[in-house]
Design an enzyme around this catalytic site. Structure first.
Site, PDB file in Angstrom:
ATOM      1  N   GLU A  36      -1.533   7.594  -4.119  1.00  0.00           N
ATOM      2  CA  GLU A  36      -2.712   6.815  -4.462  1.00  0.00           C
ATOM      3  C   GLU A  36      -2.333   5.433  -4.995  1.00  0.00           C
ATOM      4  O   GLU A  36      -1.294   5.258  -5.632  1.00  0.00           O
ATOM      5  CB  GLU A  36      -3.537   7.560  -5.520  1.00  0.00           C
ATOM      6  CG  GLU A  36      -3.963   8.947  -5.049  1.00  0.00           C
ATOM      7  CD  GLU A  36      -5.043   9.540  -5.914  1.00  0.00           C
ATOM      8  OE1 GLU A  36      -6.038   8.848  -6.187  1.00  0.00           O
ATOM      9  OE2 GLU A  36      -4.903  10.700  -6.313  1.00  0.00           O
ATOM     10  N   ASP A  37      -3.210   4.479  -4.729  1.00  0.00           N
ATOM     11  CA  ASP A  37      -3.147   3.164  -5.386  1.00  0.00           C
ATOM     12  C   ASP A  37      -1.753   2.535  -5.290  1.00  0.00           C
ATOM     13  O   ASP A  37      -1.163   2.146  -6.296  1.00  0.00           O
ATOM     14  CB  ASP A  37      -3.521   3.310  -6.864  1.00  0.00           C
ATOM     15  CG  ASP A  37      -4.914   3.887  -7.082  1.00  0.00           C
ATOM     16  OD1 ASP A  37      -5.459   4.478  -6.145  1.00  0.00           O
ATOM     17  OD2 ASP A  37      -5.447   3.750  -8.188  1.00  0.00           O
ATOM     18  N   CYS A  75     -10.470   4.475  -3.205  1.00  0.00           N
ATOM     19  CA  CYS A  75     -10.136   5.741  -2.570  1.00  0.00           C
ATOM     20  C   CYS A  75     -11.244   6.388  -1.748  1.00  0.00           C
ATOM     21  O   CYS A  75     -11.031   6.763  -0.593  1.00  0.00           O
ATOM     22  CB  CYS A  75      -9.611   6.731  -3.609  1.00  0.00           C
ATOM     23  SG  CYS A  75     -10.730   7.013  -4.989  1.00  0.00           S
ATOM     24  N   ASP A 247      -3.288   5.562   0.108  1.00  0.00           N
ATOM     25  CA  ASP A 247      -4.696   5.488   0.502  1.00  0.00           C
ATOM     26  C   ASP A 247      -5.279   4.083   0.399  1.00  0.00           C
ATOM     27  O   ASP A 247      -6.283   3.775   1.019  1.00  0.00           O
ATOM     28  CB  ASP A 247      -5.544   6.491  -0.278  1.00  0.00           C
ATOM     29  CG  ASP A 247      -5.586   6.248  -1.778  1.00  0.00           C
ATOM     30  OD1 ASP A 247      -4.822   5.403  -2.286  1.00  0.00           O
ATOM     31  OD2 ASP A 247      -6.388   6.916  -2.459  1.00  0.00           O
ATOM     32  N   HIS A 248      -4.678   3.202  -0.395  1.00  0.00           N
ATOM     33  CA  HIS A 248      -5.032   1.783  -0.462  1.00  0.00           C
ATOM     34  C   HIS A 248      -4.005   1.107  -1.361  1.00  0.00           C
ATOM     35  O   HIS A 248      -3.037   1.739  -1.794  1.00  0.00           O
ATOM     36  CB  HIS A 248      -6.460   1.571  -0.979  1.00  0.00           C
ATOM     37  CG  HIS A 248      -6.725   2.179  -2.326  1.00  0.00           C
ATOM     38  ND1 HIS A 248      -6.295   1.612  -3.507  1.00  0.00           N
ATOM     39  CD2 HIS A 248      -7.356   3.332  -2.676  1.00  0.00           C
ATOM     40  CE1 HIS A 248      -6.658   2.376  -4.527  1.00  0.00           C
ATOM     41  NE2 HIS A 248      -7.295   3.426  -4.049  1.00  0.00           N
TER      42      HIS A 248
END
Length: 620
Positions: A36-37, A75, A247-248
């Site tokens: 994530e992130d 997300c 995811d980003h």
């Protein structure tokens, strides 16, 4: 003779069974490990500060993608796109934390794998902006694992590592120490030796967050290593295609929630065992692929590798396996409501340039969002702005308005600080990317120009948000909306805006009210029509008109009606009303009691905005 026939049939069945087993063993297992992130702060991407031996190993043994992008900088919309391979702006799932219904023909892509005999597991994050369908996964829990499948059954397994999430980066003390308990002293980062992005205040707190981001990536990398070890110990490493992706982008200001390189550029590394390198696109180990890849393409690629036909409704394209189409020309991205704050932004990225279209340029970049404000760097940015020591590179992000269009040469300007939208030398590029964006809005039936309260009501009639713009006249409406919003944003064609105030479609009326309420002069010149709009059947139109009358004309009756909208049965209408009152600042004092009651609203985002409005009234 009869015995011969029986023996032949037995021989045939045995041969068929053996052939089926052989075919089964040729079907790849597929393992996804997502984080994530996280932008590409990894050794294999050339970051010398990164300590990421396991991701780097995957890159040595696989292919590293240098132009992989998420469709959103946050997300839930990103994961909605990944699991369906349909743009969130088509599904109406582009808002952070919403819950939409899927049309019957659109499935989560693992459903198609399950129908083809794959065992599909997710451990454990979903965050799709819609309830998880029962047919999406064989297992969807913290104990979900490919080990639980039937003997010989091919698997598709997802493990989501949460260590790098925004919420972890801001922690301090015991909580943070627990997150990095596996790290050794040599894995720690010295905040004073890191190179910070130029748009962050160069303070110790900012540097600590930046250092902790790297350390959490190392902690995540260790967890990834454990998943690879499981494969090796089971003897499945050479039977499994491994995907690693984020995811980003970074979970920090001007990255997460936005549409810049720091927001959407993600790591993507794929290791394909030799037996499954059936085409040149799989490449040789250690190679680098520079084609444009959207995370929207992950699902179609997995289906293609598994030999499953791609459903026609998917917006993504396969980039591995047989019959994969040519590389993309563009990546498209989106930003809408981020938690409790509305914004409407779209993005197009080609191999060199990024185009951004701000549909609400009258709103600040960094609107107050309660969750985002908890971040240490965000606090440093607010403090620097108050004290007059904001870095030059941060001034656009902290400004009260946005340019209508942004254009960046990412190769020459990786931090995207020089907006080229007004450059004569880049005019052709601007027009090309603007046109690509407008085609995409129309082709994908982007519902983002329909305000969410009205979108919710329309979807109740249409069946789903997806169906709202699948009517016969939808393309005509979208073209009209694009023309009107452009006039509103650029302060041109006032007659068009005035006529749209009585348009039969509420989305047109809404944007006409936005245009008429931008300034006191505009509001005064259209006061009669704004008063009429303040009784509109569509909640967003009504609330926008009441807000304009209260803000620019001091209409006390409008203020009272606006406060009463906080009682609406439509939670998104209540959110619009709370934001309109919050935008009044101290002038919202007559609505204090209504805001106090709204601070106990069951809808969390309404509650947050009401609390912020009350804090302003109290001098906070």
């Amino acid at each position: 003779m009869m015995a011969g026939i029986v023996m032949n049939r037995r021989t045939f069945l045995a041969a068929a069974a053996a052939s089926a087993v052989a075919a089964e063993t040729r079907r790849p297992n597929i393992l996804w490990i997502s984080c994530e992130d996280s932008s590409p702060h990894y050794g294999c991407y050339g970051d010398t500060r990164a300590i990421t031996p396991n991701v780097d190993r995957l890159a040595r043994e696989g292919v590293r993608y240098t132009r992989a992008y998420s469709v959103a900088g946050v997300c839930a919309p990103s994961r909605s796109a990944i699991i369906t391979s349909v743009y969130p702006t088509s599904l109406g799932s582009q808002y952070m934390r919403c819950s939409v219904a899927l049309p019957e023909h659109i499935k989560c892509f693992p459903t198609y794998l399950r129908n083809a005999g794959y065992y599909c597991t997710n451990n454990v994050k979903t965050d799709y902006n819609f309830p998880v369908p029962a047919d999406a996964w064989d297992e969807n829990s913290r104990s979900a694992h490919w080990k639980n499948r039937k003997p010989g059954q091919p698997f598709f397994a997802v493990f989501n590592i949460e260590a790098t999430h925004e919420s972890q980066c801001r922690k301090r003390g015991v909580e943070y120490d627990q997150m990095i308990r596996q790290l050794k002293p040599e894995h720690r980062q010295d905040p004073t030796k890191l190179t910070m992005p130029p748009y962050y205040p160069d303070t110790l707190e900012s540097r600590r967050d930046w250092a902790q981001m790297y350390e959490l990536i190392t902690a995540m990398d260790m967890q990834l290593g454990e998943r690879l070890k499981e494969l090796e110990e089971a003897g499945l490493m050479e039977d499994t295609i491994v995907f690693f992706w984020g995811d980003h982008g970074d979970g920090l200001p001007r990255a997460k929630r936005w549409l810049y390189e720091s927001s959407t550029h993600v790591p993507l590394v794929i290791r394909t065992p030799e037996k499954f390198r059936s085409d040149s696109k799989a490449r040789t180990p250690g190679s680098v692929e520079s084609r444009l890849v959207s995370l929207l393409d992950l699902g179609p690629t997995v289906l293609n590798l598994a030999g499953v036909a791609l459903p026609k409704h998917m917006d993504g394209v396969a980039f591995l396996g047989s019959n994969a189409p040519p590389p993309r020309e563009y990546i498209f991205g989106l930003r809408d409501r981020m938690d409790e704050r509305y914004d409407t932004v779209r993005m197009v990225r080609d191999r060199r340039y990024r185009y951004i279209r701000n549909y609400t340029p009258h709103l600040p970049y960094a609107q107050h969002t309660a969750y985002m404000e908890q971040g240490n760097i965000m606090k440093e940015l607010r403090a620097a702005q108050r004290d007059g020591r904001l870095p030059e590179a941060a001034r656009q992000y902290m400004s009260e308005t946005k340019p209508i269009e942004e254009l960046y040469d990412v190769d020459a300007d990786p931090h995207e600080l020089r907006n080229l939208a007004g450059s004569a030398a880049h005019r052709k590029t601007l027009l090309r990317l603007r046109a690509a964006h407008q085609r995409w809005v129309i082709d994908t039936r982007d519902v983002g120009l329909i305000p969410e309260p009205d979108l919710e009501e329309r979807s109740a009639k249409a069946g789903t948000r997806y169906q709202v713009l699948r009517q016969a006249d939808s393309e005509k409406l979208l073209r009209e909306l694009l023309t009107l919003v452009d006039a509103v944003n650029r302060d041109v064609n006032p007659e068009l805006i005035r006529k749209a105030l009585t348009h039969p479609d509420p989305a047109m009326r809404y944007w006409a009210v936005v245009g008429s309420g931008k300034t006191a002069a505009a509001a005064k010149s259209t006061q009669d029509l704004l008063v009429r709009a303040s009784s509109d059947d569509a909640p967003a139109v009504r609330i926008a008109a009441l807000g304009a009358l209260a803000l620019h004309l001091g209409d006390k009756g409008a203020m009272a009606k606006l406060a009463s909208e906080l009682k609406s049965g439509n939670s998104f209408a209540r959110l619009h009303a709370a934001q309109a009152l919050d935008g009044l600042g101290h002038r919202a004092a007559p609505a204090r009691q209504a805001l106090t009651e709204a601070a106990a609203d069951p809808a969390e985002y309404v509650k947050r905005v009401a609390e912020h409005a009350l804090a302003t009234l109290s001098g906070g």
